[in-house]
Each structure stands twice: as structure tokens, then as C-alpha cells.
Design a protein around this motif. Structure first.
Motif, PDB file in Angstrom:
ATOM      1  N   ASP A 145       0.928  -1.355   0.057  1.00 58.56           N
ATOM      2  CA  ASP A 145      -0.119   0.008   0.006  1.00 58.56           C
ATOM      3  C   ASP A 145       1.004   1.228   0.175  1.00 58.56           C
ATOM      4  O   ASP A 145       1.393   1.747   1.030  1.00 58.56           O
ATOM      5  CB  ASP A 145      -0.848  -0.074   1.190  1.00 58.56           C
ATOM      6  N   GLU A 146       1.190   1.854  -1.147  1.00 60.06           N
ATOM      7  CA  GLU A 146       2.077   3.173  -1.378  1.00 60.06           C
ATOM      8  C   GLU A 146       1.520   4.011  -0.853  1.00 60.06           C
ATOM      9  O   GLU A 146       1.983   5.081  -0.653  1.00 60.06           O
ATOM     10  CB  GLU A 146       2.606   2.994  -2.669  1.00 60.06           C
ATOM     11  N   ASP A 147      -0.117   4.160  -0.866  1.00 59.19           N
ATOM     12  CA  ASP A 147      -0.789   5.310  -0.461  1.00 59.19           C
ATOM     13  C   ASP A 147      -0.491   5.617   0.883  1.00 59.19           C
ATOM     14  O   ASP A 147      -0.613   6.751   1.292  1.00 59.19           O
ATOM     15  CB  ASP A 147      -2.308   5.338  -0.859  1.00 59.19           C
ATOM     16  N   ASN A 148      -0.756   4.737   1.750  1.00 58.49           N
ATOM     17  CA  ASN A 148      -0.875   4.736   3.258  1.00 58.49           C
ATOM     18  C   ASN A 148       0.452   4.092   3.959  1.00 58.49           C
ATOM     19  O   ASN A 148       0.463   4.607   5.056  1.00 58.49           O
ATOM     20  CB  ASN A 148      -2.165   4.154   3.935  1.00 58.49           C
ATOM     21  N   GLN A 149       0.981   3.437   3.388  1.00 55.04           N
ATOM     22  CA  GLN A 149       2.069   2.486   4.115  1.00 55.04           C
ATOM     23  C   GLN A 149       3.377   2.506   3.355  1.00 55.04           C
ATOM     24  O   GLN A 149       3.999   1.543   3.378  1.00 55.04           O
ATOM     25  CB  GLN A 149       1.535   1.114   4.452  1.00 55.04           C
ATOM     26  N   TYR A 150       3.672   3.675   2.551  1.00 60.14           N
ATOM     27  CA  TYR A 150       4.879   3.778   1.804  1.00 60.14           C
ATOM     28  C   TYR A 150       6.286   3.251   2.780  1.00 60.14           C
ATOM     29  O   TYR A 150       7.099   2.509   2.052  1.00 60.14           O
ATOM     30  CB  TYR A 150       5.000   4.987   1.385  1.00 60.14           C
ATOM     31  N   GLU A 151       6.275   3.905   4.160  1.00 59.80           N
ATOM     32  CA  GLU A 151       7.431   3.484   4.793  1.00 59.80           C
ATOM     33  C   GLU A 151       7.578   2.085   4.933  1.00 59.80           C
ATOM     34  O   GLU A 151       8.712   1.751   5.512  1.00 59.80           O
ATOM     35  CB  GLU A 151       7.323   4.318   5.962  1.00 59.80           C
ATOM     36  N   LEU A 152       6.662   1.243   5.006  1.00 62.61           N
ATOM     37  CA  LEU A 152       6.702  -0.217   5.338  1.00 62.61           C
ATOM     38  C   LEU A 152       6.829  -1.106   3.869  1.00 62.61           C
ATOM     39  O   LEU A 152       7.466  -2.218   4.181  1.00 62.61           O
ATOM     40  CB  LEU A 152       5.420  -0.836   5.823  1.00 62.61           C
ATOM     41  N   SER A 153       6.918  -0.290   2.878  1.00 60.67           N
ATOM     42  CA  SER A 153       7.212  -1.165   1.666  1.00 60.67           C
ATOM     43  C   SER A 153       8.566  -1.937   1.412  1.00 60.67           C
ATOM     44  O   SER A 153       8.614  -2.880   1.053  1.00 60.67           O
ATOM     45  CB  SER A 153       6.872  -0.409   0.315  1.00 60.67           C
ATOM     46  N   ASP A 154       9.452  -0.978   1.770  1.00 59.49           N
ATOM     47  CA  ASP A 154      10.999  -1.631   1.425  1.00 59.49           C
ATOM     48  C   ASP A 154      11.127  -2.949   2.129  1.00 59.49           C
ATOM     49  O   ASP A 154      11.622  -3.759   1.743  1.00 59.49           O
ATOM     50  CB  ASP A 154      11.914  -0.449   1.526  1.00 59.49           C
ATOM     51  N   ASN A 155      10.765  -2.887   3.678  1.00 58.38           N
ATOM     52  CA  ASN A 155      10.913  -3.823   4.405  1.00 58.38           C
ATOM     53  C   ASN A 155      10.185  -5.080   3.938  1.00 58.38           C
ATOM     54  O   ASN A 155      10.760  -6.380   3.984  1.00 58.38           O
ATOM     55  CB  ASN A 155      10.565  -3.623   5.906  1.00 58.38           C
ATOM     56  N   ARG A 156       9.088  -4.929   3.616  1.00 57.11           N
ATOM     57  CA  ARG A 156       8.070  -5.977   3.192  1.00 57.11           C
ATOM     58  C   ARG A 156       8.663  -6.590   1.944  1.00 57.11           C
ATOM     59  O   ARG A 156       8.674  -7.812   1.574  1.00 57.11           O
ATOM     60  CB  ARG A 156       6.496  -5.454   2.917  1.00 57.11           C
ATOM     61  N   LEU A 157       9.177  -5.656   0.847  1.00 60.10           N
ATOM     62  CA  LEU A 157       9.875  -6.283  -0.217  1.00 60.10           C
ATOM     63  C   LEU A 157      10.959  -7.206   0.100  1.00 60.10           C
ATOM     64  O   LEU A 157      11.342  -8.069  -0.494  1.00 60.10           O
ATOM     65  CB  LEU A 157       9.916  -4.944  -1.284  1.00 60.10           C
ATOM     66  N   ASN A 158      11.831  -6.467   0.994  1.00 66.86           N
ATOM     67  CA  ASN A 158      13.115  -7.343   1.252  1.00 66.86           C
ATOM     68  C   ASN A 158      12.516  -8.580   1.944  1.00 66.86           C
ATOM     69  O   ASN A 158      13.283  -9.549   1.455  1.00 66.86           O
ATOM     70  CB  ASN A 158      13.968  -6.636   2.435  1.00 66.86           C
ATOM     71  N   LEU A 159      11.821  -8.767   2.782  1.00 65.68           N
ATOM     72  CA  LEU A 159      11.262 -10.085   3.468  1.00 65.68           C
ATOM     73  C   LEU A 159      10.475 -11.026   2.217  1.00 65.68           C
ATOM     74  O   LEU A 159      11.124 -12.286   2.243  1.00 65.68           O
ATOM     75  CB  LEU A 159      10.260  -9.954   4.522  1.00 65.68           C
ATOM     76  N   TRP A 160       9.838 -10.504   1.531  1.00 65.59           N
ATOM     77  CA  TRP A 160       9.169 -11.102   0.454  1.00 65.59           C
ATOM     78  C   TRP A 160      10.229 -11.861  -0.539  1.00 65.59           C
ATOM     79  O   TRP A 160      10.170 -12.877  -0.959  1.00 65.59           O
ATOM     80  CB  TRP A 160       8.122 -10.565  -0.263  1.00 65.59           C
ATOM     81  N   CYS A 161      11.064 -11.107  -1.008  1.00 61.02           N
ATOM     82  CA  CYS A 161      12.085 -11.423  -2.048  1.00 61.02           C
ATOM     83  C   CYS A 161      12.869 -12.415  -1.343  1.00 61.02           C
ATOM     84  O   CYS A 161      13.343 -13.563  -1.865  1.00 61.02           O
ATOM     85  CB  CYS A 161      12.992 -10.079  -2.393  1.00 61.02           C
ATOM     86  N   LYS A 162      13.224 -12.415  -0.026  1.00 60.11           N
ATOM     87  CA  LYS A 162      14.121 -13.458   0.555  1.00 60.11           C
ATOM     88  C   LYS A 162      13.121 -14.669   0.839  1.00 60.11           C
ATOM     89  O   LYS A 162      13.847 -15.894   0.525  1.00 60.11           O
ATOM     90  CB  LYS A 162      14.238 -12.850   2.169  1.00 60.11           C
ATOM     91  N   GLN A 163      11.953 -14.495   1.247  1.00 59.24           N
ATOM     92  CA  GLN A 163      11.127 -15.655   1.051  1.00 59.24           C
ATOM     93  C   GLN A 163      10.860 -16.351  -0.289  1.00 59.24           C
ATOM     94  O   GLN A 163      10.908 -17.667  -0.484  1.00 59.24           O
ATOM     95  CB  GLN A 163       9.697 -15.147   1.584  1.00 59.24           C
ATOM     96  N   LEU A 164      10.770 -15.566  -1.333  1.00 58.45           N
ATOM     97  CA  LEU A 164      10.586 -16.320  -2.501  1.00 58.45           C
ATOM     98  C   LEU A 164      11.944 -16.966  -3.015  1.00 58.45           C
ATOM     99  O   LEU A 164      11.761 -18.247  -3.589  1.00 58.45           O
ATOM    100  CB  LEU A 164      10.491 -15.086  -3.715  1.00 58.45           C
ATOM    101  N   LYS A 165      13.315 -16.478  -2.564  1.00 57.09           N
ATOM    102  CA  LYS A 165      14.363 -17.196  -2.891  1.00 57.09           C
ATOM    103  C   LYS A 165      14.521 -18.475  -2.187  1.00 57.09           C
ATOM    104  O   LYS A 165      14.927 -19.565  -2.715  1.00 57.09           O
ATOM    105  CB  LYS A 165      15.769 -16.281  -2.159  1.00 57.09           C
ATOM    106  N   ALA A 166      14.006 -18.585  -0.767  1.00 60.17           N
ATOM    107  CA  ALA A 166      13.917 -19.795  -0.095  1.00 60.17           C
ATOM    108  C   ALA A 166      12.958 -20.876  -0.995  1.00 60.17           C
ATOM    109  O   ALA A 166      13.076 -22.041  -0.923  1.00 60.17           O
ATOM    110  CB  ALA A 166      13.728 -19.465   1.303  1.00 60.17           C
ATOM    111  N   GLU A 167      11.588 -20.235  -0.956  1.00 59.24           N
ATOM    112  CA  GLU A 167      10.615 -21.107  -1.817  1.00 59.24           C
ATOM    113  C   GLU A 167      10.942 -21.532  -3.036  1.00 59.24           C
ATOM    114  O   GLU A 167      10.764 -22.808  -3.157  1.00 59.24           O
ATOM    115  CB  GLU A 167       9.397 -20.461  -1.870  1.00 59.24           C
ATOM    116  N   ILE A 168      11.619 -20.809  -3.799  1.00 64.82           N
ATOM    117  CA  ILE A 168      12.168 -21.225  -5.123  1.00 64.82           C
ATOM    118  C   ILE A 168      13.047 -22.306  -5.009  1.00 64.82           C
ATOM    119  O   ILE A 168      13.047 -23.454  -5.544  1.00 64.82           O
ATOM    120  CB  ILE A 168      12.629 -20.215  -6.112  1.00 64.82           C
ATOM    121  N   ASN A 169      14.025 -22.172  -4.124  1.00 64.85           N
ATOM    122  CA  ASN A 169      15.037 -23.044  -3.860  1.00 64.85           C
ATOM    123  C   ASN A 169      14.664 -24.556  -3.390  1.00 64.85           C
ATOM    124  O   ASN A 169      14.931 -25.590  -3.933  1.00 64.85           O
ATOM    125  CB  ASN A 169      16.103 -22.626  -2.955  1.00 64.85           C
TER     126      ASN A 169
END
Ligand SMILES: Cc1cc2nc3c(=O)[nH]c(=O)nc-3n(C[C@H](O)[C@H](O)[C@H](O)COP(=O)(O)O)c2cc1C
Length: 174
Positions: A145-169
Motif C-alpha cells: 500500500d504505497e498510498d498509506n504505508q509507503y514507509e513499510l514497503s521496503d522492508n516488506r519487499l526485502n522479506l518477500w524477496c527473501k521468502q521467494l528465494k527460499a521457496e524457489i530453492n
């Protein structure tokens, strides 16, 4: 390993997010970006791993490029592919329809394919009334939610990308 990331974006937020995901999945994965306004969704079939990015508009409607290409989805062969979704929305302004388009995209793919979905995301620190994108209180993909929680997005993206890497592996080691 190559990943195809396909997105539709009306005011560039989903597009900027696509670029961030590409950068965060490096160096393990080479992510090729496709704006579906120009590139056919059929190209999804060229990848084993696909990410789809979609925003929600006008009270639960699909982003316009996804709306235009919607009929293509049921013609795609996405069987056995690894698929992750991310969605952008506004939980305050459109609280009853938060990220509905991501949920509709999930349903449409599941209706026609046996794909392996990864990247489900916990429903924590969001404040909305209802969403078509929830399954057993988890979002079917990354919820931003870039409209209301812009400041949370970077951390969410970092965690999600880490999660994707683990799940793909995990999936591709089997
Ligand atoms: C007119 C309008 C309608 C919107 N409707 C919804 C909605 O129904 N549900 C939702 O979650 N977000 C809604 N949004 C928020 C957008 O999805 C959000 O701003 C998103 O970041 C836009 O991404 P894009 O620029 O990549 O398309 C709406 C925004 C606008 C301006």
C-alpha cells in the motif's frame, strides 16, 4: 535462473515495484520485466518462474491493462510453473476492496491451471474491511500500500524477496 515479471500499472507504482523486485532478487535470479501494455502475456509460457504484478482500481476492478488482456489468461499454459503475485492498493480509501484485483488474478489462474503458487503473505499490520485477495487470512501474494504505508514497503519487499528465494530453492531442489 530466469524469472519473467509481468505487470500492469496506471500511475507507475506497480512498475517501480517491479524494478525493486528485480534488483532485490539479484544476483541469484535474473528478472526480465514485461509491461503488459506492450508485451503479450503469452510470453509467460517462456519462463519456469513467473511473477505477476497488479493494482486494483475503481472499487475492486482490475488495472486497465490487465482488464484489456484478461481473456488471454485462460489461454495460457501455466501448468507446473512456479508463480508469485504482488498487488498494490489503498486500504484506507478503498477499504472494502483492498487488493481485490490480486485475488481475482489468483482465482483466474487457479481455475485454468495447476501451478505452484509461492509468496503468500501474512495479513499483519494492514487495516481494511475486506479483500478478495485473502485465503485463510493470508494474502495470495505480497500486499503493498504505497498510498498509506509507503514507509513499510521496503522492508516488506526485502522479506518477500527473501521468502521467494527460499521457496524457489526448495521447489527446484526437489
Ligand atoms: C480512482 C482510484 C481508484 C482506486 N480503487 C482502488 C480499489 O478499489 N482497491 C484498492 O485496493 N486500491 C484502489 N486504488 C489504489 C491504487 O491501487 C493504488 O494507488 C496503486 O498504488 C496504483 O498502482 P499503479 O499506479 O501501479 O496502477 C485506487 C486508486 C484510485 C486513484
Amino acid at each position: 535462473m530466469k524469472i519473467g515479471l509481468f505487470y500492469g500499472s496506471s500511475t507507475c507504482y506497480t512498475e517501480i515495484t517491479a524494478e525493486k523486485i528485480r534488483d532485490k532478487l539479484k544476483p541469484e535470479f535474473e528478472v526480465q520485466l514485461h509491461n503488459i501494455k506492450e508485451d503479450s502475456l503469452k510470453k509467460s509460457e517462456e519462463y519456469d518462474i513467473v511473477i505477476y504484478g497488479i493494482s486494483t482500481w475503481h472499487f475492486g476492478e482490475l488495472q486497465e491493462d490487465w482488464e484489456d488482456k484478461w481473456d488471454t489468461i485462460k489461454t495460457l499454459n501455466l501448468n507446473d510453473k512456479t508463480i508469485a503475485l504482488y498487488g498494490l492498493g489503498d486500504q484506507e480509501g478503498y477499504s472494502e476492496w483492498f487488493l481485490d484485483a490480486m485475488g481475482r488474478l489468483y482465482d483466474e489462474i487457479v481455475a485454468h491451471n495447476k501451478s505452484n503458487f509461492i509468496g503468500f503473505w501474512k495479513n499483519e499490520n494492514y487495516f481494511f474491511e475486506s479483500s478478495v485477495a485473502l485465503r485463510e487470512n493470508k494474502f495470495v501474494g505480497l500486499a503493498l500500500d504505497e498510498d498509506n504505508q509507503y514507509e513499510l514497503s521496503d522492508n516488506r519487499l526485502n522479506l518477500w524477496c527473501k521468502q521467494l528465494k527460499a521457496e524457489i530453492n526448495r521447489l527446484h531442489e526437489q
